[in-house]
Each structure stands twice: as structure tokens, then as C-alpha cells.
Scaffold this motif. Structure first.
Motif, mmCIF file in Angstrom:
data_model
loop_
_atom_site.group_PDB
_atom_site.id
_atom_site.type_symbol
_atom_site.label_atom_id
_atom_site.label_comp_id
_atom_site.label_asym_id
_atom_site.label_seq_id
_atom_site.Cartn_x
_atom_site.Cartn_y
_atom_site.Cartn_z
ATOM 1 N N HIS A 33 4.536 7.967 2.115
ATOM 2 C CA HIS A 33 4.908 6.579 2.448
ATOM 3 C C HIS A 33 5.864 6.019 1.412
ATOM 4 C CE1 HIS A 33 0.707 7.261 3.852
ATOM 5 N NE2 HIS A 33 1.197 6.778 4.971
ATOM 6 N N PHE A 34 5.524 6.247 0.127
ATOM 7 C CA PHE A 34 6.363 5.747 -0.957
ATOM 8 C C PHE A 34 7.788 6.266 -0.844
ATOM 9 C CE2 PHE A 34 8.137 7.362 -5.001
ATOM 10 C CZ PHE A 34 8.678 6.170 -5.470
ATOM 11 N N THR A 35 7.936 7.587 -0.673
ATOM 12 C CA THR A 35 9.278 8.153 -0.631
ATOM 13 C C THR A 35 10.070 7.644 0.565
ATOM 14 O OG1 THR A 35 8.306 10.151 0.384
ATOM 15 C CG2 THR A 35 8.756 10.208 -1.983
ATOM 16 N N ASN A 70 12.439 11.542 3.874
ATOM 17 C CA ASN A 70 11.502 12.668 3.697
ATOM 18 C C ASN A 70 12.031 13.990 4.236
ATOM 19 O OD1 ASN A 70 9.644 11.117 2.342
ATOM 20 N ND2 ASN A 70 8.358 10.718 4.132
ATOM 21 N N TYR A 71 13.316 14.237 4.046
ATOM 22 C CA TYR A 71 13.891 15.536 4.416
ATOM 23 C C TYR A 71 13.835 16.472 3.219
ATOM 24 C CZ TYR A 71 15.733 14.187 8.981
ATOM 25 O OH TYR A 71 15.856 13.801 10.296
ATOM 26 N N MET A 118 0.827 -1.198 0.000
ATOM 27 C CA MET A 118 0.000 0.000 0.000
ATOM 28 C C MET A 118 0.869 1.260 0.000
ATOM 29 S SD MET A 118 -3.036 1.231 2.582
ATOM 30 C CE MET A 118 -4.186 0.063 1.878
ATOM 31 N N TRP A 119 1.884 1.271 0.859
ATOM 32 C CA TRP A 119 2.766 2.437 0.900
ATOM 33 C C TRP A 119 3.424 2.677 -0.461
ATOM 34 C CZ3 TRP A 119 5.243 0.113 5.885
ATOM 35 C CH2 TRP A 119 4.394 0.338 6.975
ATOM 36 N N TYR A 120 3.929 1.597 -1.050
ATOM 37 C CA TYR A 120 4.622 1.745 -2.332
ATOM 38 C C TYR A 120 3.654 2.162 -3.444
ATOM 39 C CZ TYR A 120 7.266 0.839 -6.552
ATOM 40 O OH TYR A 120 7.873 0.981 -7.773
ATOM 41 N N GLY A 121 2.387 1.763 -3.344
ATOM 42 C CA GLY A 121 1.414 2.081 -4.381
ATOM 43 C C GLY A 121 1.278 3.564 -4.662
ATOM 44 N N GLU A 122 1.729 4.391 -3.734
ATOM 45 C CA GLU A 122 1.665 5.843 -3.936
ATOM 46 C C GLU A 122 2.611 6.324 -5.037
ATOM 47 O OE1 GLU A 122 2.524 7.472 -0.122
ATOM 48 O OE2 GLU A 122 0.602 6.878 0.754
ATOM 49 N N VAL A 123 3.485 5.434 -5.526
ATOM 50 C CA VAL A 123 4.420 5.803 -6.587
ATOM 51 C C VAL A 123 3.685 6.350 -7.803
ATOM 52 C CG1 VAL A 123 4.446 3.475 -7.569
ATOM 53 C CG2 VAL A 123 6.393 5.007 -7.968
ATOM 54 N N GLU A 124 2.456 5.870 -8.018
ATOM 55 C CA GLU A 124 1.689 6.317 -9.183
ATOM 56 C C GLU A 124 1.362 7.802 -9.123
ATOM 57 O OE1 GLU A 124 1.262 4.366 -11.672
ATOM 58 O OE2 GLU A 124 2.081 2.613 -10.651
#
Length: 422
Positions: free
Chosen positions: A121-123, A156-157, A100-106
Motif C-alpha cells: 500500500h505504501f509503495t 508496484n511494477y 494506514m496505507w502510508y504507515g507501512e513505510v516503517e
């Protein structure tokens, strides 16, 4: 957030038993697979991060009962944190959360890199400089499971995305770097030289829990709610700006498992706080709301004791966690609107309202609707809203607070509720 999306985010799975070793192994495997697609090296499990993650997941499941970020440090440095929630227990929790976290790549724009609530989450998952992770999973008696993954060093910096987040090119990279500070296997045991720390104790019924944490005040991770099944924190910045939560039209509001309207007394009665500073603060906020509402051709709001009670409870959680918190409570079984704020001390409440109102400078009356940048403004002047209740909680000079609105704004027909100023 639409209901269809909410349904897709919730994992409704059959009952089984918790298998932490499998969850952690699956979580590690998934992380390293996705990281390999984005030119990032492998991460390893770390016992210290796992211990901290378990204590946070216990806190969320047993006390807070919501996705609320905590501030965790290891060796004096901030730890990254991804959260996830699902209903039911299965053998796939460890991989489901990462998928789910990685799915944000889209949704991620590699041509305009930076933090976004939609892709945080993805980053964090593919952040190149991360070396260690630790997973914690706790399920309550109703099999509502809270998942916490910690990352060290944190991702996430701001200003470091271009050197840590790379596009997917279809190749799988093998990390051949030799890290002097890590062991060769995939599990790192904590030693006496490795410590994690926290500062604020979350209290319930007058007694402290055994774990002490302080939530991050970073504005980039300010909104979390049970409407969404995952949440990501960024330790990149702190901000004194306000955050606004809308009603059921977006992810900052949710269906509730509790209803605040248990009292048979009139909900229109105002409450008087024993704290004269808070009482003046509430009076200032009401006066300022009605000043701006009059400018936009809508009626006055009145203070409501039940809404102030809801605000008090939400503010107490924000005080104890030092982070944004959107309550799940309702009034008379209906959604409530929420505007959140952070300030250095409680002074004149007018300044808080001015901040939300100033968001309206960019509102497009020719194309009305909900926008994250103007949601605080539109809730403030929403015509059909008639009642308000506000509160704040402070740790020294750092104050978090909320205004609750009923009926909720920011949903339905904006053209019938949001009007230009005279």
C-alpha cells in the motif's frame, strides 16, 4: 496476525452519513502530503477512476463482502488498487485509509527495494509515476465500509522501484512539472476518449451485476482477508505457483460471521461431485496428502462433505473474480486451515500437493514455527488435522482452487504436529 494488531487495524467509529466529496478531497490531500515527503509529484482526482472505484466498492460491500482485488484497465493499461475496510461511518474515512496505507513505510527496506505484502500500500501511495487517483466508498447495512482507491498509471511494477520509491528526507517537494496530458486543477473529468474496461461478470443467484470485473492473478496480491483491514494489488506479474493460508495465527485466516456446520449429518461423510474431473482431482489430492503424511509419521486424512462445500463456495468466488480468496467460514465454530492454488487446467491433483510439499525443503526443524514460505507444507503434514475438502473453479484453462483443513494447522505447538520425514 495477533489480536492486538487486528484491533489496531480495525477502525471502530461512530455512525454518520457518507460524504464522498469530503472523503475524496481528504484522500487527495493526504496522498499529496505523503508523496511530497518522498520526492513524488502531486496526483489529481479523476472521474473515470472514481466511477470504477465506486463500482468495485459496491461489489465488495453488496456481493462479495470481503476485500478482493479486481482487475481494472483504463485506456488498455492496468490500474493500481488499494483496499481498506472499517466498521462504522465517519468524516475521516478518506484520510484514515491513506494514513494506514502510508504507515507501512516503517516496514519498507529502501536498501532492498521491491514488492512485499507488508508494504504494497505504501509503495503504491508514493509511487512517483502515478498521476491520477479515484476513490470509492460503500458501506453495507451494518456500517461495514469498503474503500477502494485506484491509481493510474499503476505502481508496484517489479524492476521499477528504485526509480519510483524514494526515502523520506523531511523535505516537502513542490511539483513544478508541466504535464501536457493533465488539466491545471485537481479534478479530471472523464471524456469519451477515456475508457475503463473489465471482462468477467460476478454473478449472484443466477443474475449478473451491472459491473463486470476480472481480478488480478498476480501472485504478489494473492492473499486478502477480513482479518486485515487493507489490501494492495500489484499488476507486476502473474504466477502459477501456489499460495498457502494458515489458521488464526496469521492474516490469511479470520474470525467468522458464518458457521458452515448447520447440518446435523455426520461431518465425516465424503461427497461425490457430479463432475468426474473434479472428483478424480479430489481423490488424487487426498491420496497424495496421505502419502506425504505417512512419510512424516502422521495419520491419514479423510474427505469431508462440509469442508468440500466450503471449498466449493470459495472456489466459485475465485473463479468469478480470478483472484485468491480466503474464506471466512468455520466448521463447528472453529477455525479452518486453507491452502490455495492456481493451475493451468485441472489435471492430476498430485502436482498441486507436490508444490506445497516442496516448500518444506527449506523448513527448519530446529527452529519450528509459522513461516510464509513453508505454511503450505506444514499445513499439509499437520498431525492434528484429520479432515480435508478441496475444490477448484476454472475460467477456460485458468483454475483457482483451495484445500480446506480441519482442525486447522499452523497454530499452537509446531513441535507436536510437524515431524521430519523418516
Amino acid at each position: 496476525m495477533k489480536k492486538a494488531l487486528l484491533i489496531s487495524l480495525l477502525c471502530l467509529i461512530s455512525a454518520a452519513t457518507l460524504n464522498l466529496d469530503k472523503y475524496r478531497a481528504d484522500c487527495l490531500e493526504k496522498h499529496n502530503y505523503y508523496r511530497s515527503l518522498h520526492q513524488a509529484g502531486k496526483v489529481k482526482r479523476d472521474s473515470i477512476l472514481e466511477k470504477a472505484a465506486m463500482e468495485v466498492s459496491d461489489l465488495l460491500a453488496n456481493t462479495i463482502k470481503d476485500l478482493v482485488h479486481t482487475e481494472v484497465k483504463m485506456n488498455g493499461d492496468y490500474v493500481g488498487q488499494n483496499l481498506y475496510m472499517c466498521y462504522g461511518i465517519s468524516d475521516t474515512i478518506g484520510s484514515d485509509c491513506v494514513n494506514m496505507w502510508y504507515g507501512e513505510v516503517e516496514e519498507y527496506d529502501f536498501n532492498n527495494q521491491g514488492f512485499s505484502m507488508d508494504t504494497g500500500h505504501f509503495t503504491q501511495v508514493v509511487w512517483k509515476s502515478v498521476k491520477k487517483i479515484g476513490l470509492g466508498v460503500t458501506c453495507d447495512s451494518e456500517e461495514k465500509c469498503y474503500v477502494v482507491c485506484h491509481y493510474y498509471p499503476s505502481g508496484n511494477y517489479e524492476g521499477e522501484y528504485e526509480s519510483n520509491v524514494f526515502p523520506k528526507d523531511g523535505k516537502i517537494y513542490v511539483d513544478e512539472s508541466d504535464d501536457d496530458d493533465e488539466e491545471d486543477d485537481t479534478y479530471i473529468s472523464g471524456s469519451s476518449s477515456t475508457t475503463y474496461e473489465s471482462s468477467t461478470t460476478y454473478e449472484e443467484s443466477g443474475s449478473s451485476t451491472t459491473t463486470t470485473y476480472e481480478s488480478s492473478s498476480s501472485s504478489s496480491s494473492s492473499s486478502s482477508s477480513s482479518s486485515s483491514s487493507s489490501s494492495s494489488s500489484s499488476s507486476s506479474s502473474s504466477s502459477s505457483s501456489s499460495s498457502s493460508g494458515s489458521s488464526s495465527s496469521d492474516s490469511s485466516s479470520s474470525s467468522s460471521s458464518s458457521d458452515s456446520s448447520s447440518s446435523s449429518s455426520s461431518s465425516e461423510s465424503s461427497s461425490t461431485s457430479s463432475d468426474p474431473t473434479l472428483e478424480k482431482f479430489r481423490a488424487d489430492i487426498l491420496t497424495r496428502h496421505n502419502y506425504y503424511r505417512k512419510k512424516h509419521q502422521v495419520g491419514d486424512l479423510s474427505r469431508d462433505s462440509q469442508l468440500e462445500g466450503i471449498a466449493d463456495r470459495a472456489a466459485a468466488i475465485m473463479k468469478q473474480t480470478s483472484n485468491w480468496y480466503f474464506t471466512e467460514e468455520t466448521l463447528n465454530g472453529e477455525y479452518i486451515g486453507q491452502n490455495l492454488f492456481f493451475s493451468w487446467g485441472i489435471g492430476d491433483g498430485s502436482g498441486i500437493v507436490d508444490m506445497w510439499y516442496n516448500d518444506g525443503s527449506s523448513y527448519d526443524y530446529s527452529n519450528q514455527g509459522w513461516y510464509s514460505e513453508t505454511a503450505g507444507f506444514t499445513q499439509l503434514i499437520w498431525k492434528s488435522t484429520t479432515k480435508i475438502g478441496c475444490s477448484a473453479g476454472c475460467n477456460d484453462s485458468e483454475c483457482y482452487g483451495v484445500c480446506i483443513y480441519y482442525p486447522a494447522g499452523n497454530w499452537g505447538d509446531f513441535t507436536k504436529n510437524v515431524f521430519p520425514s523418516k
